[in-house]
Motif scaffolding. Structure first.
Motif, PDB file in Angstrom:
ATOM      1  N   HIS A 178      65.509  -0.018  99.617  1.00 42.33           N
ATOM      2  CA  HIS A 178      64.936   0.772  98.502  1.00 42.33           C
ATOM      3  C   HIS A 178      66.003   1.770  97.927  1.00 42.33           C
ATOM      4  CE1 HIS A 178      63.386   4.097 101.173  1.00 42.33           C
ATOM      5  NE2 HIS A 178      64.604   3.814 101.947  1.00 42.33           N
ATOM      6  N   SER A 225      65.167   4.800  96.560  1.00 42.07           N
ATOM      7  CA  SER A 225      65.556   6.330  97.578  1.00 42.07           C
ATOM      8  C   SER A 225      67.067   6.483  98.685  1.00 42.07           C
ATOM      9  CB  SER A 225      63.870   6.497  98.649  1.00 42.07           C
ATOM     10  OG  SER A 225      63.010   5.979  97.955  1.00 42.07           O
ATOM     11  N   GLU A 249      68.357   9.748  96.929  1.00 45.25           N
ATOM     12  CA  GLU A 249      67.394  10.426  96.551  1.00 45.25           C
ATOM     13  C   GLU A 249      68.137  12.044  97.503  1.00 45.25           C
ATOM     14  OE1 GLU A 249      63.698  11.787  97.065  1.00 45.25           O
ATOM     15  OE2 GLU A 249      62.897   9.650  95.985  1.00 45.25           O
ATOM     16  N   ARG A 308      66.013  -7.088 100.654  1.00 42.08           N
ATOM     17  CA  ARG A 308      65.413  -7.252 101.924  1.00 42.08           C
ATOM     18  C   ARG A 308      64.700  -8.773 102.403  1.00 42.08           C
ATOM     19  NH1 ARG A 308      60.343  -2.310  99.854  1.00 42.08           N
ATOM     20  NH2 ARG A 308      62.013  -1.162  99.405  1.00 42.08           N
ATOM     21  N   GLN A 353      64.900  -1.736  92.077  1.00 44.56           N
ATOM     22  CA  GLN A 353      63.878  -0.942  91.749  1.00 44.56           C
ATOM     23  C   GLN A 353      64.460   0.283  90.799  1.00 44.56           C
ATOM     24  OE1 GLN A 353      63.629   0.566  95.843  1.00 44.56           O
ATOM     25  NE2 GLN A 353      61.222  -0.618  95.986  1.00 44.56           N
ATOM     26  N   GLU A 412      63.829   4.361  90.812  1.00 45.77           N
ATOM     27  CA  GLU A 412      63.334   5.922  91.679  1.00 45.77           C
ATOM     28  C   GLU A 412      63.500   6.240  89.947  1.00 45.77           C
ATOM     29  OE1 GLU A 412      63.318   5.278  94.590  1.00 45.77           O
ATOM     30  OE2 GLU A 412      63.013   7.040  94.786  1.00 45.77           O
ATOM     31  N   THR A 434      57.409  11.979 100.980  1.00 47.93           N
ATOM     32  CA  THR A 434      56.798  12.342 100.079  1.00 47.93           C
ATOM     33  C   THR A 434      55.092  12.762 100.236  1.00 47.93           C
ATOM     34  OG1 THR A 434      55.588  10.103  99.490  1.00 47.93           O
ATOM     35  CG2 THR A 434      57.349  11.710  98.020  1.00 47.93           C
ATOM     36  N   ALA A 467      58.269  12.606  93.492  1.00 46.12           N
ATOM     37  CA  ALA A 467      59.708  11.750  92.712  1.00 46.12           C
ATOM     38  C   ALA A 467      58.389  10.671  92.787  1.00 46.12           C
ATOM     39  CB  ALA A 467      60.787  11.187  93.991  1.00 46.12           C
ATOM     40  N   PHE A 468      58.977   9.087  91.832  1.00 49.86           N
ATOM     41  CA  PHE A 468      58.202   7.816  92.360  1.00 49.86           C
ATOM     42  C   PHE A 468      58.882   6.257  92.635  1.00 49.86           C
ATOM     43  CE2 PHE A 468      59.403   5.815  88.453  1.00 49.86           C
ATOM     44  CZ  PHE A 468      60.279   6.702  87.385  1.00 49.86           C
ATOM     45  N   ALA A 483      59.223   0.873 102.961  1.00 51.63           N
ATOM     46  CA  ALA A 483      59.368   2.176 101.865  1.00 51.63           C
ATOM     47  C   ALA A 483      57.646   3.438 103.033  1.00 51.63           C
ATOM     48  CB  ALA A 483      58.364   1.946 101.370  1.00 51.63           C
TER      49      ALA A 483
END
Ligand code: DAH
Length: 497
Positions: free
Chosen positions: A138, A140, A143, A163, A177, A179, A289, A329-330, A408
């Motif tokens: 991902h 993320s 981050e 994946r 993705q 982010e 999160t 965050a998303f 995730a």
């Protein structure tokens, strides 16, 4: 007409019945009990850097060969157009589109607070170059690094993620993705009230998204969706959550309005009065999160799960040496959105170099629906076999769910597989990919049988061969199928029927 994956595929997110998942194109895992040819090599070289192999190495060549295609920034590519549409919803953000797909286990999992026994870390879910290095699962994964660099309050990160996966028209082991995150510096304000008020003022400037929003739950729930009470005052997290939700509502409206326009321009039937777009917020869980949510959109008769998001775990920002910053965050999957925006019927098409595909998209023009240029005939072939006696088989029928939860961190709803299954259907997926690559459209279990006397189990799979670029001859399909049958015997000791 395009189809999303069967809803049951997404149940690892704990989605209610009838909700389709757009966060990632696949929610299934591949258990691999053998080493690929690549894993047996002493090292793997990617982008000029060499990674010594070890017992964790499991990234196959058919995946590595696609590394570096950078579809998300290829001019006029539908994934790039979808990315730009999303980026345009966040003016002033810095957009990172070149962060490398090879990351450390620390970046991908530890830095985000994934538990050491989190199933997303398993070799069944994740492609390892070696025990310390993975193909990111991902975006993320970046981050903490981006927070540490601290070069902008808001940012997006877009890139390819990897994946292990099953095979069908909406599932591919590489996808993309995007982010997004926004943080504020609490130390710039003289009190928590001033800080919260500042965020509320920012929220007021966003204005209403002009859409019906269902948000039935309180912002915090002590068990299901806790406030990070050790780090955040409730009013601070309330303000951040409200800003997060409103920002993402605006983004959802932008995406689905564009999808509506494209559909109406191409299809007269689509012009009929439609139920208006609706948004709903659903409580969720992610390691990075808290509180967390998923955003779902009601669009043309379906609830679609679009993204995951939440208030950033403060330990993550502390780890990034920006302890006084707080924010949201998303993350979302681009392929599903692009399939929906453009009406692209098969996820393999994104990898096509065929001008009949690529020539249909123009980033400087309004979004237009994809016109299928041809559909080559399908060549289905069945393979039936007895699985080895030792251990149970793990197979996924439409009624069952993935054997492992999302990297995730989405809710686990399925029972884990037996420790040492004698056969996992994802073994078959890997053999099919290794042998036939993108010439296979779908692999599904069509029959399962236990012999009443011997107790032996027999499985029958239908492999649908169909190239996106040419007609496969009978001989070509037969050859591929024969190779797959041979590999199944050689690798897993199955007995063909
Ligand atoms: N990383 C998550 C995934 O791969 C998506 C995600 C969820 C990203 C919540 C976020 C977030 O930044 O806050 O499924």
């Amino acid at each position: 007409m395009f189809h999303l994956a069967p809803v049951s595929r997404c149940s690892i997110f704990g989605l209610p019945p009838g909700v389709r998942c757009l966060l990632r194109p696949q929610c299934t895992a591949i258990l691999r009990r053998y080493q690929s040819n690549d894993a047996r090599k002493r090292s793997l070289t990617i982008d000029g850097k060499s990674y010594p192999s070890d017992s964790w190495t499991n990234a196959p060549e058919n995946i590595l060969i696609q590394y570096g295609r950078r579809l998300h920034v290829q001019p006029n590519h539908p994934l790039s157009i979808a990315r730009q549409l999303i980026e345009s919803c966040f003016p002033g953000f810095q957009h990172h589109n070149s962060l490398p797909g090879v990351v450390t286990v620390d970046q991908n999992f530890d830095s985000l607070g994934f538990a050491s026994d989190h199933p997303g870390r398993s070799k069944t879910d994740t492609y390892y170059l070696n025990q310390d290095t993975v193909l990111r699962t991902h975006t993320s994964a970046h981050e903490v690094d981006v927070f540490r660099a601290n070069t902008s309050n808001g940012y997006t990160i877009c890139g390819d993620v990897y994946r292990r996966d099953a095979i069908d028209r909406t599932h591919y082991p590489i996808f993309h993705q995007i982010e997004g995150a926004l943080t504020w510096d609490r130390s710039a304000f003289k009190s928590s009230e001033h800080f919260s008020q500042h965020i509320q003022n920012d929220l007021a400037r966003l204005g209403s998204a002009g859409v019906d929003v269902e948000d039935p739950n309180p912002t915090f729930h002590p068990e299901r969706n806790p406030l990070q009470a050790k780090h955040h005052a409730a009013e601070e997290a309330e303000a951040i959550a409200a800003h997060l939700k409103r920002s993402l509502e605006h983004m959802a409206v932008a995406i689905f309005t564009a999808a509506d326009k494209a559909l109406k321009a191409s299809d007269h039937a689509a012009q009929e009065e439609q139920e208006p777009l609706k948004i709903r917020w659903v409580e969720a869980f992610f390691p990075h999160t808290s509180p967390s949510w998923e955003l779902e959109v009601w669009w043309r008769g379906d609830w679609l799960e679009v993204l995951g998001c939440g208030v950033i775990e403060q330990p993550l920002l502390i780890r990034a040496d920006v302890p006084s910053r707080m924010g949201w965050a998303f993350g979302l999957g681009l392929e599903r959105l692009a399939m929906l925006l453009f009406g692209i019927p098969d996820i393999r098409l994104f990898w096509s170099k065929d001008q009949r595909f690529l020539g249909q998209f123009d980033e400087n023009k309004p979004i237009k629906r994809f016109q299928p240029f041809s559909k080559y005939p399908a060549a289905p072939r069945d393979v039936a076999f007895w699985i080895p006696d030792a251990g149970a088989a793990v197979v996924e029928t439409p009624a069952t769910t993935s054997s492992s939860p999302s990297p995730a961190g989405g809710q686990i709803t399925a029972a884990p597989p037996p420790d040492t299954p004698s056969f996992h259907e994802n073994d078959l997926m890997e053999v099919v990919r290794d042998t036939a690559g993108d010439s296979v459209e779908d692999v599904s279990l069509i029959d399962k049988f236990t012999h009443p006397k011997t107790g032996r189990q027999s499985l029958c799979y239908r492999i649908t061969y169909r190239s996106l670029e040419k007609t496969l001859t009978t001989e070509e399909a037969n050859d591929l199928h024969e190779q797959i049958r041979r590999e199944l015997v050689a690798r897993f000791g199955v007995e063909l029927r």
